[in-house]
Design a protein around this motif. Structure first.
Motif, PDB file in Angstrom:
ATOM      1  N   ALA A 144       0.834  -1.215   0.000  1.00 39.42           N
ATOM      2  CA  ALA A 144       0.000   0.000   0.000  1.00 39.42           C
ATOM      3  C   ALA A 144       0.862   1.256   0.000  1.00 39.42           C
ATOM      4  O   ALA A 144       0.563   2.233  -0.702  1.00 39.42           O
ATOM      5  N   ILE A 145       1.949   1.247   0.770  1.00 37.87           N
ATOM      6  CA  ILE A 145       2.855   2.403   0.787  1.00 37.87           C
ATOM      7  C   ILE A 145       3.470   2.621  -0.592  1.00 37.87           C
ATOM      8  O   ILE A 145       3.595   3.756  -1.078  1.00 37.87           O
ATOM      9  N   THR A 242      -8.263  -0.604  -2.342  1.00 38.14           N
ATOM     10  CA  THR A 242      -8.511  -2.004  -2.684  1.00 38.14           C
ATOM     11  C   THR A 242      -7.605  -2.929  -1.875  1.00 38.14           C
ATOM     12  O   THR A 242      -8.048  -3.971  -1.370  1.00 38.14           O
ATOM     13  N   ILE A 243      -6.331  -2.544  -1.715  1.00 32.32           N
ATOM     14  CA  ILE A 243      -5.383  -3.367  -0.959  1.00 32.32           C
ATOM     15  C   ILE A 243      -5.775  -3.429   0.515  1.00 32.32           C
ATOM     16  O   ILE A 243      -5.773  -4.511   1.132  1.00 32.32           O
ATOM     17  N   LEU A 244      -6.116  -2.292   1.106  1.00 30.76           N
ATOM     18  CA  LEU A 244      -6.493  -2.283   2.521  1.00 30.76           C
ATOM     19  C   LEU A 244      -7.787  -3.054   2.752  1.00 30.76           C
ATOM     20  O   LEU A 244      -7.956  -3.696   3.799  1.00 30.76           O
ATOM     21  N   GLY A 245      -8.712  -2.986   1.798  1.00 30.77           N
ATOM     22  CA  GLY A 245      -9.904  -3.821   1.908  1.00 30.77           C
ATOM     23  C   GLY A 245      -9.539  -5.289   1.976  1.00 30.77           C
ATOM     24  O   GLY A 245     -10.101  -6.055   2.773  1.00 30.77           O
ATOM     25  N   ILE A 249     -10.818  -7.232   5.432  1.00 32.70           N
ATOM     26  CA  ILE A 249     -12.001  -8.091   5.346  1.00 32.70           C
ATOM     27  C   ILE A 249     -11.639  -9.567   5.366  1.00 32.70           C
ATOM     28  O   ILE A 249     -12.488 -10.422   5.663  1.00 32.70           O
ATOM     29  N   GLN A 250     -10.386  -9.915   5.084  1.00 33.00           N
ATOM     30  CA  GLN A 250      -9.993 -11.322   5.151  1.00 33.00           C
ATOM     31  C   GLN A 250     -10.250 -11.933   6.519  1.00 33.00           C
ATOM     32  O   GLN A 250     -10.663 -13.093   6.623  1.00 33.00           O
ATOM     33  N   PHE A 298     -14.839  -4.777  -2.654  1.00 32.65           N
ATOM     34  CA  PHE A 298     -14.458  -5.779  -3.653  1.00 32.65           C
ATOM     35  C   PHE A 298     -13.090  -6.370  -3.329  1.00 32.65           C
ATOM     36  O   PHE A 298     -12.889  -7.585  -3.396  1.00 32.65           O
ATOM     37  N   GLY A 299     -12.111  -5.494  -2.993  1.00 31.75           N
ATOM     38  CA  GLY A 299     -10.778  -5.979  -2.670  1.00 31.75           C
ATOM     39  C   GLY A 299     -10.800  -6.927  -1.492  1.00 31.75           C
ATOM     40  O   GLY A 299     -10.121  -7.963  -1.499  1.00 31.75           O
TER      41      GLY A 299
END
Length: 417
Positions: A144-145, A242-245, A249-250, A298-299
């Motif tokens: 993400a960074i 998207t990456i943080l999602g 959520i995992q 979605f991610g």
């Protein structure tokens, strides 16, 4: 836990620098290729080349490590990857970029293997799962960074390529300075797809489909955002959301899958990912923030497909087969990843930038239908559940951290992990 993290801090720092650089160069190349006038289909082929290299390196890298040792192999891979990053800026040509992406993918899988095999040596037996979770958290945060570094300079310049090269080179410093004894040689994966398919066809479907979808996100997500007139900050926010999602959520989805039939959970997650990809398609015509909110969810769902598929396969494998099974799932995922960006790029050539969202929706709809059909045919199956581990695509070396410990034979069959 702090003492364990402290003992592997040099490895985590090296991994973080490496992942920030890798996160940056993927997005940077997508934006630079768009600025150079490459078609979406050509960009998709270039991005597929990286995953071809990653897949090839899974077999090539262990031989290099066995030949020269972990630290020397790491230095070799880091030097080649750094030079390749600079060459992208010096030779702006799609064929050259495709070859360089294969080279970088092969080098990066070698770098990851060295770090992950060291983590296996240092992780205490009772805390291996926590070490794996910490390493996965570093993966998500660093990637993400890396997306946000595109804000520093325009992609048409040389500066961002230089930053990538520096990050890849600097990842060598904490690794070379470590006093940790070198681990055993990295093993080449031994694939038994027939046994894996017999145990869990739905797991293979999920791993392959996840590769098709998520590789297209990494390779063409920035292209779509740029063609939708997002500025550098907007593109970084789109990718980061998207990456943080996927990171957040995992956890709840995985915990839920530990208590229910994973085939049904996998089908529902895929169907929901299809729905949110379709919603993102609609919201993309409204504005950037509605699109980012939809992509966050979605991610979270799409990134969950692969680890749920791994856990599903483990439900039907014997404890001693789980590492082999996970390595085979990684191969299946890699094959899908090598195809995904090319398919998505060709669709974007026809349907425009939002064709990427149609790619996501179509892939997940097909996956949900196949897994649901398998569930409907066989019905509910009661088997002991393996523990779900949130993850992002990695190498077979890291999977040893979550493989069950061998159990002593006491005359009875050992329970499944």
């Amino acid at each position: 836990m702090l003492s364990v993290v402290s003992s592997i801090s040099s490895l985590l720092l090296g991994a973080a620098l490496l992942l920030v650089g890798n996160g940056l160069i993927g997005t940077l190349l997508a934006l630079r290729a768009t600025a150079e006038g490459f078609s979406d289909g050509v960009i998709g082929l270039i991005m597929s080349a990286y995953f071809v290299g990653f897949l090839t390196g899974t077999w090539v890298a262990p031989r290099a490590v066995m030949r020269v040792g972990h630290i020397r192999a790491f230095a070799m891979f880091a030097a080649v990857a750094s030079a390749a990053a600079i060459l992208h800026a010096l030779i702006v040509n799609p064929i050259a970029w495709g070859a360089l992406r294969v080279l970088v993918g092969s080098c990066l899988v070698g770098l990851y293997m060295v770090i992950e095999s060291w983590l296996n040596v240092l992780a205490p037996g009772e805390r291996r799962g926590k070490v794996f979770a910490t390493y996965m958290a570093v993966n998500f945060i660093a990637l993400a960074i890396g997306q946000n570094l595109i804000r520093l300079y325009p992609p048409t310049g040389f500066e961002l390529f230089g930053i990538v090269a520096m990050l890849l080179a600097l990842s060598l410093v904490p690794i070379a300075a470590t006093r940790i004894h070198q681990p055993a040689p990295v093993r080449q994966p031994r694939v038994s797809l027939r046994r894996l398919y017999a145990a869990s066809p739905s797991g293979i479907i999920g791993a392959f489909g996840s590769g098709l979808a998520m590789s297209a996100f990494w390779g063409l997500g920035p292209v779509m955002a740029q063609r939708l007139d997002f500025d550098a900050a907007g593109i970084a926010a789109f990718m980061t959301a998207t990456i943080l999602g996927g990171a957040v959520i995992q956890w709840p989805v995985g915990a839920f899958s530990d208590r229910h039939d994973r085939r049904l959970v996998l089908a529902v997650v895929m169907a929901a990912a299809c729905g949110f990809a379709a919603l993102a398609f609609v919201l993309s015509a409204i504005g950037p923030w509605p699109l980012m909110i939809a992509m966050f969810v979605f991610g979270g769902l799409a990134f969950t497909v692969y680890p749920v598929s791994i856990a599903l396969a483990n439900d039907f494998l014997k404890p001693e087969e789980t590492l082999q099974g996970a390595s085979s799932m990684l191969l299946v995922h890699g094959i899908g990843a090598a195809i995904g960006p090319t398919l998505a790029g060709l669709l974007m050539d026809v349907a425009g930038p939002r064709g990427l969202l149609l790619h996501f929706a179509t892939i997940h709809a097909a996956l949900a239908g196949l897994v649901w059909w398998r569930f409907w045919r066989s019905g509910t199956v009661n088997v002991p559940h393996a523990h779900f581990e949130p993850m992002i695509r990695t190498t077979p070396a890291a999977l040893e951290l979550i493989a069950p410990e061998p159990q002593a034979d006491e005359g009875a069959e050992a329970p499944r992990n």
